[in-house]
Scaffold this active site. Structure first.
Site, PDB file in Angstrom:
ATOM      1  N   PRO A  16     -16.326  83.324  18.092  1.00 31.50           N
ATOM      2  CA  PRO A  16     -16.418  84.417  17.511  1.00 31.50           C
ATOM      3  C   PRO A  16     -15.343  85.087  16.684  1.00 31.50           C
ATOM      4  O   PRO A  16     -14.152  85.029  17.215  1.00 31.50           O
ATOM      5  CB  PRO A  16     -17.103  85.396  18.613  1.00 31.50           C
ATOM      6  CG  PRO A  16     -16.443  84.587  19.823  1.00 31.50           C
ATOM      7  CD  PRO A  16     -16.402  83.130  19.375  1.00 31.50           C
ATOM      8  N   ASN A  17     -15.710  85.784  15.816  1.00 36.05           N
ATOM      9  CA  ASN A  17     -14.641  86.567  14.816  1.00 36.05           C
ATOM     10  C   ASN A  17     -13.737  85.844  14.035  1.00 36.05           C
ATOM     11  O   ASN A  17     -12.850  86.107  13.198  1.00 36.05           O
ATOM     12  CB  ASN A  17     -14.086  87.704  15.841  1.00 36.05           C
ATOM     13  CG  ASN A  17     -14.982  88.573  16.297  1.00 36.05           C
ATOM     14  OD1 ASN A  17     -15.617  89.326  15.474  1.00 36.05           O
ATOM     15  ND2 ASN A  17     -14.823  88.677  17.467  1.00 36.05           N
ATOM     16  N   ARG A  24      -8.554  89.600   9.595  1.00 38.62           N
ATOM     17  CA  ARG A  24      -8.689  90.264  11.017  1.00 38.62           C
ATOM     18  C   ARG A  24      -7.230  90.201  11.693  1.00 38.62           C
ATOM     19  O   ARG A  24      -6.773  88.675  11.903  1.00 38.62           O
ATOM     20  CB  ARG A  24      -9.419  89.142  11.980  1.00 38.62           C
ATOM     21  CG  ARG A  24      -9.591  89.372  13.567  1.00 38.62           C
ATOM     22  CD  ARG A  24     -10.300  88.464  14.043  1.00 38.62           C
ATOM     23  NE  ARG A  24     -10.344  88.639  15.503  1.00 38.62           N
ATOM     24  CZ  ARG A  24     -10.240  87.904  16.587  1.00 38.62           C
ATOM     25  NH1 ARG A  24     -10.563  86.613  16.267  1.00 38.62           N
ATOM     26  NH2 ARG A  24     -10.152  88.226  17.804  1.00 38.62           N
ATOM     27  N   TYR A  29      -3.075  86.806  13.883  1.00 41.12           N
ATOM     28  CA  TYR A  29      -3.651  85.260  13.612  1.00 41.12           C
ATOM     29  C   TYR A  29      -3.203  84.845  12.197  1.00 41.12           C
ATOM     30  O   TYR A  29      -3.717  83.704  11.920  1.00 41.12           O
ATOM     31  CB  TYR A  29      -5.158  85.879  13.641  1.00 41.12           C
ATOM     32  CG  TYR A  29      -5.681  86.124  15.054  1.00 41.12           C
ATOM     33  CD1 TYR A  29      -5.577  85.325  16.001  1.00 41.12           C
ATOM     34  CD2 TYR A  29      -6.097  87.665  15.117  1.00 41.12           C
ATOM     35  CE1 TYR A  29      -5.951  85.810  17.319  1.00 41.12           C
ATOM     36  CE2 TYR A  29      -6.568  87.968  16.478  1.00 41.12           C
ATOM     37  CZ  TYR A  29      -6.480  87.156  17.538  1.00 41.12           C
ATOM     38  OH  TYR A  29      -7.059  87.459  18.757  1.00 41.12           O
ATOM     39  N   HIS A 109      -5.647  77.732  20.598  1.00 40.85           N
ATOM     40  CA  HIS A 109      -5.627  79.129  20.280  1.00 40.85           C
ATOM     41  C   HIS A 109      -4.563  79.320  19.118  1.00 40.85           C
ATOM     42  O   HIS A 109      -3.492  78.989  19.418  1.00 40.85           O
ATOM     43  CB  HIS A 109      -5.291  80.044  21.489  1.00 40.85           C
ATOM     44  CG  HIS A 109      -6.342  79.728  22.520  1.00 40.85           C
ATOM     45  ND1 HIS A 109      -7.800  80.540  22.351  1.00 40.85           N
ATOM     46  CD2 HIS A 109      -6.233  79.070  23.669  1.00 40.85           C
ATOM     47  CE1 HIS A 109      -8.639  79.864  23.505  1.00 40.85           C
ATOM     48  NE2 HIS A 109      -7.572  79.330  24.162  1.00 40.85           N
ATOM     49  N   ARG A 116      -0.043  87.903  25.530  1.00 39.42           N
ATOM     50  CA  ARG A 116      -0.674  88.961  25.242  1.00 39.42           C
ATOM     51  C   ARG A 116      -1.407  89.731  26.231  1.00 39.42           C
ATOM     52  O   ARG A 116      -0.884  89.657  27.726  1.00 39.42           O
ATOM     53  CB  ARG A 116      -1.931  88.568  24.385  1.00 39.42           C
ATOM     54  CG  ARG A 116      -1.163  87.635  23.046  1.00 39.42           C
ATOM     55  CD  ARG A 116      -2.103  87.393  22.088  1.00 39.42           C
ATOM     56  NE  ARG A 116      -3.233  88.358  21.475  1.00 39.42           N
ATOM     57  CZ  ARG A 116      -3.981  88.444  20.652  1.00 39.42           C
ATOM     58  NH1 ARG A 116      -4.621  87.212  20.768  1.00 39.42           N
ATOM     59  NH2 ARG A 116      -4.949  89.672  20.609  1.00 39.42           N
TER      60      ARG A 116
END
Ligand code: DQA
Length: 151
Positions: A16-17, A24, A29, A109, A116
């Site tokens: 998702p996203n 974003r 990212y 990732h 984080r």
């Protein structure tokens, strides 16, 4: 007879996203869009003489069905690269689906999830995948595809 490329198919699943990459949180990212990342992976697959299928969904159930499809039928895959995004930290159902597979699985990732917020430091799938890549940005996908192609 040389096996066809279709016999060396790697599935790449984006959670998702990740369809919003580029827009974003680019400081986390990166600026590349998902389309650009997938194009890079397709180009690399061509060089590696393998077939890739890329898939993105914002829905947990659709991701689970895609994982299930990698394990049987005509769409059988030789490896899976998956960035479950936020579902990494919550989804026992995705973990259970991955346990159906008997192929190398790389969890990926873009960001270093251990650097984080504390809720991102827990992956529900880390202990059922073959390897995890975290924090290399887009380069992580390139590393993953090169590695899985050799497995
Ligand atoms: C992510 C990290 C997750 O914590 C986050 O929810 C994402 C992306 C990454 O690629 O760094 O959506 O999986």
């Amino acid at each position: 007879m040389k096996p066809s490329k279709k016999d060396r198919k790697i599935m790449i699943i984006h959670g998702p996203n990740l369809n919003m990459l580029g827009k974003r949180e680019p400081e986390i990212y990166g600026k590349e869009t998902l389309g650009e990342i997938n194009a890079k992976l397709e180009e690399l697959a061509e060089k590696l003489d393998i077939d890739v299928e890329t898939f993105q969904s914002n829905y947990e159930g659709k991701i689970i069905e895609k994982i299930q499809s990698a394990s049987g039928g005509s769409g059988i895959c030789k490896g899976l690269i998956i960035n479950p995004a936020a579902f990494t930290h919550t989804s026992i159902a995705i973990r259970d689906a991955l346990l159906l597979l008997d192929i190398p699985i790389i969890e990926i990732h873009l960001s270093n999830i251990y650097k984080r917020e504390s809720f991102r430091r827990k992956s529900m799938i880390a202990d059922v995948v073959t390897a995890q890549i975290s924090g290399f940005g887009v380069q992580g996908y390139i590393i993953a595809l090169n590695a899985i192609a050799k497995m």
